[in-house]
Design an enzyme around this catalytic site. Structure first.
Site, PDB file in Angstrom:
ATOM      1  N   ARG A  79       5.177  -7.879  -1.038  1.00 52.08           N
ATOM      2  CA  ARG A  79       4.440  -7.433   0.153  1.00 52.08           C
ATOM      3  C   ARG A  79       5.020  -6.143   0.741  1.00 52.08           C
ATOM      4  O   ARG A  79       5.098  -5.985   1.963  1.00 52.08           O
ATOM      5  CB  ARG A  79       4.404  -8.522   1.234  1.00 52.08           C
ATOM      6  CG  ARG A  79       3.723  -9.790   0.820  1.00 52.08           C
ATOM      7  CD  ARG A  79       2.238  -9.623   0.542  1.00 52.08           C
ATOM      8  NE  ARG A  79       1.732 -10.825  -0.074  1.00 52.08           N
ATOM      9  CZ  ARG A  79       1.714 -11.056  -1.400  1.00 52.08           C
ATOM     10  NH1 ARG A  79       2.116 -10.101  -2.232  1.00 52.08           N
ATOM     11  NH2 ARG A  79       1.270 -12.171  -1.887  1.00 52.08           N
ATOM     12  N   SER A 137      -1.715 -14.457   6.491  1.00 47.58           N
ATOM     13  CA  SER A 137      -0.354 -14.950   6.740  1.00 47.58           C
ATOM     14  C   SER A 137       0.393 -13.983   7.636  1.00 47.58           C
ATOM     15  O   SER A 137       0.455 -12.788   7.342  1.00 47.58           O
ATOM     16  CB  SER A 137       0.401 -15.090   5.417  1.00 47.58           C
ATOM     17  OG  SER A 137      -0.193 -16.116   4.667  1.00 47.58           O
ATOM     18  N   GLU A 191       4.862 -10.147   7.946  1.00 51.92           N
ATOM     19  CA  GLU A 191       4.037  -9.477   6.931  1.00 51.92           C
ATOM     20  C   GLU A 191       3.057  -8.547   7.651  1.00 51.92           C
ATOM     21  O   GLU A 191       2.814  -7.430   7.241  1.00 51.92           O
ATOM     22  CB  GLU A 191       3.276 -10.525   6.099  1.00 51.92           C
ATOM     23  CG  GLU A 191       2.390  -9.884   5.057  1.00 51.92           C
ATOM     24  CD  GLU A 191       1.754 -10.913   4.120  1.00 51.92           C
ATOM     25  OE1 GLU A 191       2.370 -11.955   3.834  1.00 51.92           O
ATOM     26  OE2 GLU A 191       0.622 -10.652   3.679  1.00 51.92           O
TER      27      GLU A 191
HETATM   28  C1  FAD Z   1      -8.344 -14.338   6.123  1.00 49.67           C
HETATM   29  C2  FAD Z   1      -7.307 -13.430   5.521  1.00 49.67           C
HETATM   30  C3  FAD Z   1      -6.706 -13.766   4.318  1.00 49.67           C
HETATM   31  C4  FAD Z   1      -5.730 -12.943   3.743  1.00 49.67           C
HETATM   32  N1  FAD Z   1      -5.166 -13.287   2.551  1.00 49.67           N
HETATM   33  C5  FAD Z   1      -4.253 -12.480   1.980  1.00 49.67           C
HETATM   34  C6  FAD Z   1      -3.662 -12.819   0.718  1.00 49.67           C
HETATM   35  O1  FAD Z   1      -3.967 -13.827   0.096  1.00 49.67           O
HETATM   36  N2  FAD Z   1      -2.740 -11.969   0.205  1.00 49.67           N
HETATM   37  C7  FAD Z   1      -2.373 -10.814   0.846  1.00 49.67           C
HETATM   38  O2  FAD Z   1      -1.531 -10.071   0.319  1.00 49.67           O
HETATM   39  N3  FAD Z   1      -2.913 -10.474   2.041  1.00 49.67           N
HETATM   40  C8  FAD Z   1      -3.837 -11.267   2.619  1.00 49.67           C
HETATM   41  N4  FAD Z   1      -4.393 -10.918   3.825  1.00 49.67           N
HETATM   42  C9  FAD Z   1      -3.949  -9.696   4.524  1.00 49.67           C
HETATM   43  C10 FAD Z   1      -4.782  -8.436   4.177  1.00 49.67           C
HETATM   44  O3  FAD Z   1      -6.085  -8.777   3.762  1.00 49.67           O
HETATM   45  C11 FAD Z   1      -4.114  -7.614   3.084  1.00 49.67           C
HETATM   46  O4  FAD Z   1      -2.792  -7.278   3.442  1.00 49.67           O
HETATM   47  C12 FAD Z   1      -4.895  -6.339   2.790  1.00 49.67           C
HETATM   48  O5  FAD Z   1      -4.364  -5.741   1.647  1.00 49.67           O
HETATM   49  C13 FAD Z   1      -4.848  -5.350   3.935  1.00 49.67           C
HETATM   50  O6  FAD Z   1      -5.715  -4.280   3.617  1.00 49.67           O
HETATM   51  P1  FAD Z   1      -6.406  -3.424   4.772  1.00 49.67           P
HETATM   52  O7  FAD Z   1      -7.276  -2.437   4.118  1.00 49.67           O
HETATM   53  O8  FAD Z   1      -7.021  -4.318   5.765  1.00 49.67           O
HETATM   54  O9  FAD Z   1      -5.108  -2.721   5.396  1.00 49.67           O
HETATM   55  P2  FAD Z   1      -4.889  -2.354   6.936  1.00 49.67           P
HETATM   56  O10 FAD Z   1      -4.577  -3.600   7.689  1.00 49.67           O
HETATM   57  O11 FAD Z   1      -5.990  -1.517   7.434  1.00 49.67           O
HETATM   58  O12 FAD Z   1      -3.549  -1.494   6.814  1.00 49.67           O
HETATM   59  C14 FAD Z   1      -2.356  -2.113   6.378  1.00 49.67           C
HETATM   60  C15 FAD Z   1      -1.304  -1.034   6.071  1.00 49.67           C
HETATM   61  O13 FAD Z   1      -1.749  -0.243   4.990  1.00 49.67           O
HETATM   62  C16 FAD Z   1      -1.827   1.126   5.385  1.00 49.67           C
HETATM   63  N5  FAD Z   1      -2.986   1.717   4.714  1.00 49.67           N
HETATM   64  C17 FAD Z   1      -4.254   1.223   4.672  1.00 49.67           C
HETATM   65  N6  FAD Z   1      -5.024   2.051   3.935  1.00 49.67           N
HETATM   66  C18 FAD Z   1      -4.245   3.069   3.541  1.00 49.67           C
HETATM   67  C19 FAD Z   1      -4.465   4.250   2.779  1.00 49.67           C
HETATM   68  N7  FAD Z   1      -5.662   4.542   2.241  1.00 49.67           N
HETATM   69  N8  FAD Z   1      -3.432   5.085   2.583  1.00 49.67           N
HETATM   70  C20 FAD Z   1      -2.206   4.812   3.085  1.00 49.67           C
HETATM   71  N9  FAD Z   1      -1.930   3.718   3.810  1.00 49.67           N
HETATM   72  C21 FAD Z   1      -2.946   2.863   4.045  1.00 49.67           C
HETATM   73  C22 FAD Z   1      -1.984   1.085   6.901  1.00 49.67           C
HETATM   74  O14 FAD Z   1      -1.610   2.303   7.498  1.00 49.67           O
HETATM   75  C23 FAD Z   1      -1.079  -0.068   7.247  1.00 49.67           C
HETATM   76  O15 FAD Z   1       0.263   0.376   7.197  1.00 49.67           O
HETATM   77  C24 FAD Z   1      -5.372 -11.750   4.412  1.00 49.67           C
HETATM   78  C25 FAD Z   1      -5.983 -11.387   5.627  1.00 49.67           C
HETATM   79  C26 FAD Z   1      -6.950 -12.221   6.176  1.00 49.67           C
HETATM   80  C27 FAD Z   1      -7.601 -11.814   7.462  1.00 49.67           C
END
Ligand code: FAD
Length: 315
Positions: A175, A232, A302
């Site tokens: 992560r 999480s 996380e």
């Molecule tokens: C119901 C639910 C279930 C989930 N299950 C999982 C799971 O099973 N496994 C898991 O790992 N996660 C899980 N997550 C968490 C989440 O979905 C992941 O971490 C996902 O990868 C986050 O992506 P995001 O685009 O929403 O990132 P954001 O929340 O928008 O950003 C997260 C980080 O990434 C950076 N970032 C985003 N896009 C870019 C870019 N293009 N360039 C540079 N930096 C960037 C942001 O600045 C920030 O630091 C879950 C979340 C929910 C709500």
């Protein structure tokens, strides 16, 4: 009147550049105060332009995907927040290689690759985030992670330098990646992810799609998907599960304001309606303290605190 020199951004994006946009609209927790400046970019080229123009004007930039792994401060985020929805998908000629723009969402990527008979990313079917967020966080589940099949990543930094990184050159961890700083620290690589290329293995489309259906069913049975959350909240410590530790400490159902430790999954904290970011932060702090007192294990977040969390003792 903005405190930032946003003339070049306004010239490039006109009315699309917003001021004081509430981040509660863009975080899956449905919390967070205003971003000084806010822009949605629809292509990798737009994302690149926005990062370059903001960089040249000295405006700090935070790129977000689906906002599914962040806790934005009630006081908001200074500078420019970019919501990245660039979603081009390219299946390359050799048939096993897929290049996607970084705003592609994992559930869509999982299904498209499964349907194309390509194995390796189906685990993403229930992870509601973008490829950019998943690379930054090295998202994963069921024993797999984004870095497993990643071949390369294209980025742009505030100086406008576009660079292609091979995955081997990037240090991914559980992560975590060089694109995401540890709590309170800057990331090792300060850049926006524009696109990513994955190498996948041939598989049977029907089998892969059946696996997707099973995983989605399992998630619906074990996760509180009917409430806003960010998945999480804490990472699993070595050899254990954060959810097990929280549940054993008797903390399921604990509330702070309208933030609650889910009664369905102890490592999911949910917004019951009108929770603030501070409610969620304080709930998490209480959970961390209780688990540490009981087990000596200090859980690591996380979910990332972003923005003006000046009062938080452990950013
Ligand atoms: C119901 C639910 C279930 C989930 N299950 C999982 C799971 O099973 N496994 C898991 O790992 N996660 C899980 N997550 C968490 C989440 O979905 C992941 O971490 C996902 O990868 C986050 O992506 P995001 O685009 O929403 O990132 P954001 O929340 O928008 O950003 C997260 C980080 O990434 C950076 N970032 C985003 N896009 C870019 C870019 N293009 N360039 C540079 N930096 C960037 C942001 O600045 C920030 O630091 C879950 C979340 C929910 C709500």
């Amino acid at each position: 009147m903005s405190r930032w020199d946003d003339a070049a951004l306004t010239a490039a994006f006109a009315h699309r550049l917003r001021h004081q946009e509430p981040l509660s609209r863009h975080s899956t927790f449905h919390v967070g105060g205003p971003a000084d400046l806010f822009l949605t970019t629809h292509t990798a080229a737009e994302l690149e332009t926005a990062v370059c123009l903001a960089g040249a004007a000295g405006i700090p930039v935070r790129v977000l995907g689906s906002g599914a792994n962040i806790l934005p401060a009630d006081a908001g985020v200074r500078g420019l927040v970019i919501r990245n929805v660039s979603r081009r998908f390219l299946l390359e000629a050799d048939g096993n290689r897929v290049t996607v723009e970084s705003g592609m969402v994992l559930p869509v990527l999982a299904r498209r690759t499964a349907r194309a008979g390509l194995a390796g990313l189906t685990w993403g079917c229930g992870v509601p985030g973008t490829v950019g967020g998943a690379v930054a966080n090295n998202a994963g589940c069921y024993g797999a992670a984004v870095s497993d099949h990643l071949l390369s990543v294209r980025t742009v930094n505030a100086a406008g330098e576009v660079r292609e990184w091979t995955a081997d050159a990037l240090r991914f961890r559980y992560r975590g990646s060089p694109f995401k700083g540890k709590a309170g620290e800057e990331p090792a690589i300060k850049a926006a992810i524009l696109a990513a290329t994955f190498t996948l293995q041939p598989g049977d489309a029907q089998t892969l799609l059946a696996q997707v259906a099973r995983w989605l069913e399992q998630r619906a049975a074990t996760q509180p998907l009917d409430h806003p959350s960010a998945g999480s909240f804490f990472k699993n410590p070595d050899g254990d599960f954060a959810g097990r530790l929280i549940e054993t400490a008797g903390l399921k159902g604990l509330t702070h304001g309208e933030a609650q430790v889910s009664t369905k999954h102890a490592n999911f904290f949910i917004n019951q309606g009108h929770a603030s970011a501070t409610d969620l932060y304080l709930l998490a702090r209480e959970v961390r303290q209780a688990v540490e007192q009981r087990t000596g294990i200090r859980l690591e977040r996380e979910v990332e605190l972003i923005g003006a969390w000046d009062d938080a003792e452990d950013r």
